[in-house]
Scaffold this active site. Structure first.
Site, PDB file in Angstrom:
ATOM      1  N   HIS A  68      -0.744   1.881 -12.987  1.00 23.45           N
ATOM      2  CA  HIS A  68      -0.080   0.731 -13.607  1.00 23.45           C
ATOM      3  C   HIS A  68       1.384   1.111 -13.836  1.00 23.45           C
ATOM      4  O   HIS A  68       1.661   2.210 -14.338  1.00 23.45           O
ATOM      5  CB  HIS A  68      -0.763   0.365 -14.927  1.00 23.45           C
ATOM      6  CG  HIS A  68      -0.132  -0.779 -15.626  1.00 23.45           C
ATOM      7  ND1 HIS A  68      -0.301  -2.086 -15.224  1.00 23.45           N
ATOM      8  CD2 HIS A  68       0.713  -0.820 -16.681  1.00 23.45           C
ATOM      9  CE1 HIS A  68       0.399  -2.879 -16.019  1.00 23.45           C
ATOM     10  NE2 HIS A  68       1.020  -2.145 -16.914  1.00 23.45           N
ATOM     11  N   GLU A 121     -11.492  -3.078 -20.285  1.00 23.47           N
ATOM     12  CA  GLU A 121     -10.259  -3.778 -20.678  1.00 23.47           C
ATOM     13  C   GLU A 121      -9.178  -3.639 -19.606  1.00 23.47           C
ATOM     14  O   GLU A 121      -8.902  -2.530 -19.129  1.00 23.47           O
ATOM     15  CB  GLU A 121      -9.716  -3.148 -21.962  1.00 23.47           C
ATOM     16  CG  GLU A 121     -10.502  -3.448 -23.225  1.00 23.47           C
ATOM     17  CD  GLU A 121      -9.935  -2.601 -24.359  1.00 23.47           C
ATOM     18  OE1 GLU A 121     -10.318  -1.429 -24.450  1.00 23.47           O
ATOM     19  OE2 GLU A 121      -9.087  -3.125 -25.105  1.00 23.47           O
ATOM     20  N   GLY A 124       0.775  -1.226   0.000  1.00 19.57           N
ATOM     21  CA  GLY A 124       0.000   0.000   0.000  1.00 19.57           C
ATOM     22  C   GLY A 124       0.810   1.280   0.000  1.00 19.57           C
ATOM     23  O   GLY A 124       0.388   2.292   0.564  1.00 19.57           O
TER      24      GLY A 124
HETATM   25  C1  GRF Z   1       3.318  -0.966  -7.658  1.00 22.40           C
HETATM   26  O1  GRF Z   1       4.297  -1.307  -8.609  1.00 22.40           O
HETATM   27  C2  GRF Z   1       2.116  -0.440  -8.399  1.00 22.40           C
HETATM   28  O2  GRF Z   1       2.452   0.159  -9.624  1.00 22.40           O
HETATM   29  C3  GRF Z   1       1.321  -1.666  -8.668  1.00 22.40           C
HETATM   30  O3  GRF Z   1       1.460  -2.438  -7.489  1.00 22.40           O
HETATM   31  C4  GRF Z   1       2.799  -2.227  -6.967  1.00 22.40           C
HETATM   32  C5  GRF Z   1       2.769  -2.115  -5.472  1.00 22.40           C
HETATM   33  O4  GRF Z   1       2.008  -0.992  -5.148  1.00 22.40           O
HETATM   34  N1  GRF Z   1      -0.039  -1.286  -8.955  1.00 22.40           N
HETATM   35  P1  GRF Z   1       1.774  -0.560  -3.591  1.00 22.40           P
HETATM   36  O5  GRF Z   1       3.137  -0.343  -2.984  1.00 22.40           O
HETATM   37  O6  GRF Z   1       1.052  -1.705  -2.917  1.00 22.40           O
HETATM   38  O7  GRF Z   1       0.989   0.701  -3.680  1.00 22.40           O
END
Ligand code: GRF
Length: 200
Positions: free
Chosen positions: A109, A143, A11
């Site tokens: 993403h 998508e 998170g």
């Molecule tokens: C990150 O690389 C993010 O881009 C992807 O999940 C990974 C971990 O995100 N969506 P977080 O540290 O849990 O926010």
């Protein structure tokens, strides 16, 4: 606007969003942090910031996505979110779920979409010999990992980068990009923006 944040892991993007929403002038307030995993590190970070949390475990539903999503929607309905931010949320949502929240859901993403949708984006960027890489915040539509782009941040791919080094460089930009993208989306801005400076 009331914001629900969906996570599956540490998170760090959720934390960046919550920290930004601590600004009293922010157009959003956190309504709920929801994880599909009870062991997600982000749950403790949310609770430490006084944000309500919930867990909806996908495993009892054994691939019955709609049953899992019915539980998701129950937990979400209680929080009455106006917007939903997917932040490291690792479950694929059905088009029906997305349609139920049309125009209200964002995702981050770790690539410059439409390049490299899906997983292992950093290794794929290195493998492809890219000179630049980065991250994208987009509206969630039917998508997977596609949908109207709201903002992107660019980082260089440096000689000697491995996937971990590149992922760390991108993640620092994610934490700048997502809060800016949410602020803009919440006030109705839809034209995409770019973060091109990559501080040390
Ligand atoms: C990150 O690389 C993010 O881009 C992807 O999940 C990974 C971990 O995100 N969506 P977080 O540290 O849990 O926010």
């Amino acid at each position: 606007a009331r914001v629900a944040i969906l996570i599956s892991g540490g998170g760090s993007n959720m934390s960046a969003l919550l920290d930004d929403m601590a600004d009293p002038d922010h157009p959003c307030e956190p309504a709920l942090v929801l994880s599909n995993r009870a062991d997600a590190g982000g749950l403790a970070k949310a609770a430490a910031r006084g944000v309500a949390t919930a867990v909806v475990d996908h495993r009892p539903h054994k691939g019955d996505r709609h049953a899992f999503e019915a539980e998701l929607n129950e937990a979400l309905a209680a929080a009455r979110p106006d917007l939903i931010c997917l932040a490291g949320f690792m479950r694929v949502l059905t088009p029906e779920f997305v349609a139920g929240h049309a125009g209200k859901m964002l995702n981050i993403h770790p690539s410059l979409l439409p390049l490299f949708p899906g997983l292992h984006t950093h290794a794929r960027a290195i493998e492809a010999g890219c000179a630049v890489h980065g991250c994208t915040v987009h509206e969630v539509t039917g998508e997977l990992d596609l949908g109207p782009i709201l903002g992107q941040a660019v980082v260089p791919v440096l000689p000697g980068d491995d996937a971990d080094a590149l992922a760390a460089r991108v993640l620092r930009q994610e934490h700048r990009l997502y809060p800016q993208a949410l602020r803009r989306f919440a006030v109705g801005k839809r034209e995409p923006f770019a973060i091109l400076d990559q501080p040390a």
